[in-house]
Design an enzyme around this catalytic site. Sequence first.
Site, PDB file in Angstrom:
ATOM      1  N   ASP A 176       0.529  -3.645   1.922  1.00 12.53           N
ATOM      2  CA  ASP A 176       2.125  -3.255   2.076  1.00 12.53           C
ATOM      3  C   ASP A 176       2.850  -3.831   2.708  1.00 12.53           C
ATOM      4  OD1 ASP A 176       4.386  -1.735   3.787  1.00 12.53           O
ATOM      5  OD2 ASP A 176       2.602  -1.645   5.563  1.00 12.53           O
ATOM      6  N   LYS A 180      13.796  -6.443   1.582  1.00  9.77           N
ATOM      7  CA  LYS A 180      13.611  -5.421   0.795  1.00  9.77           C
ATOM      8  C   LYS A 180      14.064  -5.061   0.481  1.00  9.77           C
ATOM      9  CE  LYS A 180       9.983  -1.564   0.671  1.00  9.77           C
ATOM     10  NZ  LYS A 180       8.704  -1.584   1.914  1.00  9.77           N
ATOM     11  N   GLU A 226       4.381   4.513  -0.932  1.00  9.24           N
ATOM     12  CA  GLU A 226       3.878   4.305   0.614  1.00  9.24           C
ATOM     13  C   GLU A 226       3.495   5.042   0.038  1.00  9.24           C
ATOM     14  OE1 GLU A 226       7.598   2.463   2.178  1.00  9.24           O
ATOM     15  OE2 GLU A 226       7.026   0.920   1.387  1.00  9.24           O
ATOM     16  N   ASP A 240       7.757   8.683   8.035  1.00  9.85           N
ATOM     17  CA  ASP A 240       7.343   6.779   8.014  1.00  9.85           C
ATOM     18  C   ASP A 240       8.673   6.530   8.439  1.00  9.85           C
ATOM     19  OD1 ASP A 240       6.860   4.411   7.705  1.00  9.85           O
ATOM     20  OD2 ASP A 240       6.521   4.569   5.705  1.00  9.85           O
TER      21      ASP A 240
END
Length: 576
Positions: A9, A70, A147, A169
């Site tokens: 992850d 990211k 994800e 999330d």
Amino acid sequence: MSDIIIGIDLGTTNSEVAVVKDGRPQIIEVDDAKILPSMVGLADDGSLLVGRAARNQYVLYPERTVRSVKRKMGEDVSLDMGEQSYRPQEISALILERLKRAAEEHLGESVAKAVITVPAYFSDAQRQATRDAGQLAGLEVVRIINEPTAAALAYEADHTTAKTILVYDLGGGTFDVSVVRLSQDVTEVLASHGNNHLGGDDFDAKLVAHVVEHLKQSKGVDPSDARAAMARIVRACEDAKIALSDAPYAHIEEEYLLEKDGGPVNLSLEIDRETYEDMIAGYIDETLEAVHIALKGASLAVSDIDEVLLVGGATRTPLIQQRLEETLGMQPRSEVDPDLCVAAGAAIQAAVIAGDQVSGVLVDITPYTFGTSAMSILNGEPYPYTYVPLIRKNTPIPVTKTEAFETLYDSQEAIDVKVYQGEDADALNNTEIGSFRIEGLRDVAAGNIILTTFSLDLNGILQVTAREKSTGLEQRITIDNATSRFETQELDAARERLSTLIEGEARDVTAEHRGSVQAKALIEKAERLMDTASAEDKEDLVDMTETLRDALDSGDTGAIDEATSALTDLIYYLET
Ligand code: AMP
């Protein structure tokens, strides 16, 4: 043996690596922690820092530290780190390389393949950049998965029935919500929505602003430009935020934070959950709007959702769970560690590709809800036994939760704390498993705060503590086998319910039902006998059946019994 494929992850704030071992996903520790901060930096001497070390220097040396890389993946930009500049893929590769090395150290063999997760909304360019980062780190990226798909896999490794799942999330810096369709062979993201710049860090920022304001007002200092002081405040606020997930108050204590007039400025501030929740309510509203947008994108209604899964550390915030439950009408699932479930799902996918057998994530959870009772509003009325659950069922154990209660009247010197298992809003409908009294409270006005703490350990031992906030006066009870005890108690309760039922039925049959059936049969028999009986006997039979009929009409069981036995005697006499 098949090739080892690790699951990664690669998060905005934190990254994790996992592998399936003996059929179950396992998180691999990096630098003694399961979470690696996604930060890369260069130290004074130019040496590379990845993870916590980079995080530690960030506030002091942001010019040679990179965070949240990211967000730049897939963009044609370069990021400065000291004198050098790097592409986002290169920085990500340094994080991946650290995770790969940790896996190799843990497994004792080299690792060359990985499954890496990306947000559902990532474009082709962003996915390609992630692949490139893997390659730079010496990893063949055998699959990129979304994800939310990974999270769904972690929850349902062997899903047999088709389900529609909402994955909420909320991490440190990003938020997204996805609607995932899970069936035997395919996992499909139907819709996804979110905000790339919303997360737990924003919650911290609200607390930081609150602390800065407090220092300005109460100490006459503004720490905003004092970098070291601000770094300490930011860290203390994140700690306080995390504490507020399990307790109604948090303390921020920082000594010698600043200097003023040659003397130290100490920070000491208490924050209560309600104040904090007011600060973040707007952000939560925004996430709930995104939930509705995602549902609309999937052309589904709230009622089409079978389950809600929580992912990301910030979803441990109780207000988030509460608001989601209110909005979606079901308790969201959070039993797989929300920080780690995406990596675990990636590892499951990796094992499936490698052809290994996998079963679900193994977690210890409490199958029961534990709570106490308090005076509150139930069905619109004040009610002294309103149930206040502290530990909800399906919470991973060990767990400790604290709630604040208040005394009801002036000079109240004692409180009875009752401990229940169950789900009913009326505590009296739950199973009471213990109680105790805390005495000797201060002689003050109503509203004296009592903190009640429930701690449930892996062995099912529940410890309940009540503490007077202002004095620390404390009283506690330990309940052994709290989780299995319920089964016995529940069985006992069921047995009791059944036995009352059975007894009740027996009573019904003898006293009323059986009594009247018997009486009616007797009357019929008496009527048959009247045909052959003498005039005198017939008169007696007529009288007695009349008496019995009257008794039956009146429902008086005593009279029925009496008339029945008189008639029985007469018939017995006539027949012999
Ligand atoms: P993630 O990116 O998923 O690792 O999430 C990290 C975010 O979750 C950070 O903002 C953390 O401060 C936050 N977080 C971690 N634990 C908790 C907690 N118990 N309560 C509230 N926020 C938390």
